[in-house]
Design a protein around this motif. Structure first.
Motif, PDB file in Angstrom:
ATOM      1  N   UNK A  70      40.705  89.987  98.192  1.00  0.00           N
ATOM      2  CA  UNK A  70      41.735  90.468  98.288  1.00  0.00           C
ATOM      3  C   UNK A  70      41.956  92.034  98.198  1.00  0.00           C
ATOM      4  N   UNK A  71      42.348  92.972  98.758  1.00  0.00           N
ATOM      5  CA  UNK A  71      42.560  94.601  98.659  1.00  0.00           C
ATOM      6  C   UNK A  71      43.926  94.610  97.997  1.00  0.00           C
ATOM      7  N   UNK A  72      43.611  95.381  96.842  1.00  0.00           N
ATOM      8  CA  UNK A  72      44.809  95.714  96.015  1.00  0.00           C
ATOM      9  C   UNK A  72      45.884  96.291  96.870  1.00  0.00           C
ATOM     10  N   UNK A  73      45.385  97.351  97.522  1.00  0.00           N
ATOM     11  CA  UNK A  73      46.575  98.077  98.200  1.00  0.00           C
ATOM     12  C   UNK A  73      47.563  97.221  99.302  1.00  0.00           C
ATOM     13  N   UNK A  74      46.631  96.406  99.826  1.00  0.00           N
ATOM     14  CA  UNK A  74      47.215  95.390 100.898  1.00  0.00           C
ATOM     15  C   UNK A  74      48.046  94.608 100.233  1.00  0.00           C
ATOM     16  N   UNK A  75      47.781  93.988  99.033  1.00  0.00           N
ATOM     17  CA  UNK A  75      48.579  92.891  98.273  1.00  0.00           C
ATOM     18  C   UNK A  75      49.951  93.545  97.680  1.00  0.00           C
ATOM     19  N   UNK A  76      49.591  94.751  97.351  1.00  0.00           N
ATOM     20  CA  UNK A  76      50.978  95.584  96.849  1.00  0.00           C
ATOM     21  C   UNK A  76      51.728  95.819  97.907  1.00  0.00           C
ATOM     22  N   UNK A  77      51.452  96.174  99.362  1.00  0.00           N
ATOM     23  CA  UNK A  77      52.382  96.260 100.408  1.00  0.00           C
ATOM     24  C   UNK A  77      52.827  95.191 100.668  1.00  0.00           C
ATOM     25  N   UNK A  78      52.385  93.980 100.589  1.00  0.00           N
ATOM     26  CA  UNK A  78      53.133  92.637 100.959  1.00  0.00           C
ATOM     27  C   UNK A  78      53.894  91.867  99.756  1.00  0.00           C
ATOM     28  N   UNK A  79      53.472  92.479  98.609  1.00  0.00           N
ATOM     29  CA  UNK A  79      54.303  91.698  97.605  1.00  0.00           C
ATOM     30  C   UNK A  79      55.327  92.944  96.937  1.00  0.00           C
ATOM     31  N   UNK A  80      55.702  94.017  97.777  1.00  0.00           N
ATOM     32  CA  UNK A  80      56.545  95.037  97.150  1.00  0.00           C
ATOM     33  C   UNK A  80      58.215  94.394  97.047  1.00  0.00           C
ATOM     34  N   UNK A  81      58.779  94.785  96.195  1.00  0.00           N
ATOM     35  CA  UNK A  81      60.115  94.142  96.006  1.00  0.00           C
ATOM     36  C   UNK A  81      61.088  94.906  96.828  1.00  0.00           C
ATOM     37  N   UNK A  82      62.102  94.220  97.531  1.00  0.00           N
ATOM     38  CA  UNK A  82      62.673  94.934  98.554  1.00  0.00           C
ATOM     39  C   UNK A  82      63.609  96.150  97.898  1.00  0.00           C
ATOM     40  N   UNK A  83      64.075  97.158  98.678  1.00  0.00           N
ATOM     41  CA  UNK A  83      64.541  98.237  98.150  1.00  0.00           C
ATOM     42  C   UNK A  83      66.151  97.614  98.197  1.00  0.00           C
ATOM     43  N   UNK A  84      66.622  98.426  97.092  1.00  0.00           N
ATOM     44  CA  UNK A  84      68.140  97.767  96.538  1.00  0.00           C
ATOM     45  C   UNK A  84      69.065  98.947  97.125  1.00  0.00           C
TER      46      UNK A  84
END
Length: 136
Positions: free
Chosen positions: A122-136
């Motif tokens: 699992x690529x860390x950058x890809x995981x962060x993009x997919x699991x980024x919290x929604x903007x508020x």
């Protein structure tokens, strides 16, 4: 007739004999502990033996310097190569068991028809993009 010198020599021999008997008991305890450890980590103890190396002052788990007995042994993983190990004992208590770098055996599957999947990367950058919290 017993003289004071003869009594001293006899006591000295009895003390040496007692010390050797005690040391043999500690070696046997060390051998039992090493056998249990080898079974737990799935390696084979070679020659069913531990060899006394030295007595030295080492720090124990609490940081205090104590008299330690150092034993060596040999083990194998594959049956082809011998690797060295070392045991540190503080009296009858186990200090540590250290193994030389060695290969690890693949765990055997109980069912020979099961195909093992390679581990996923699992690529860390890809995981962060997919699991980024929604903007508020």
């Amino acid at each position: 007739m017993l003289t004071l010198g003869n009594i001293f020599v006899l006591m000295l021999l009895a003390t040496a004999g007692g010390w050797l008997w005690h040391a043999h008991g500690l070696r046997e305890r060390t051998l039992v502990l090493v056998k249990q450890y080898c079974e737990r980590v799935d390696i084979e103890l070679l020659d069913e033996n531990v060899a006394f190396r030295k007595i030295t002052l080492l720090k124990d788990g609490k940081g205090r310097k104590r008299i330690a007995r150092v034993y060596g042994f040999e083990f194998t993983v594959t049956g082809e190569q011998r690797h060295a190990g070392q045991v540190i004992m503080f009296g009858p208590n186990l200090g540590s068991i250290e193994l030389a770098p060695h290969p690890f055996r693949e765990p055997q599957s109980e069912d020979p028809h099961v195909v093992r999947q390679p581990p996923q990367v699992i690529e860390l950058d890809q995981w962060r993009r997919e699991h980024r919290p929604p903007p508020q």
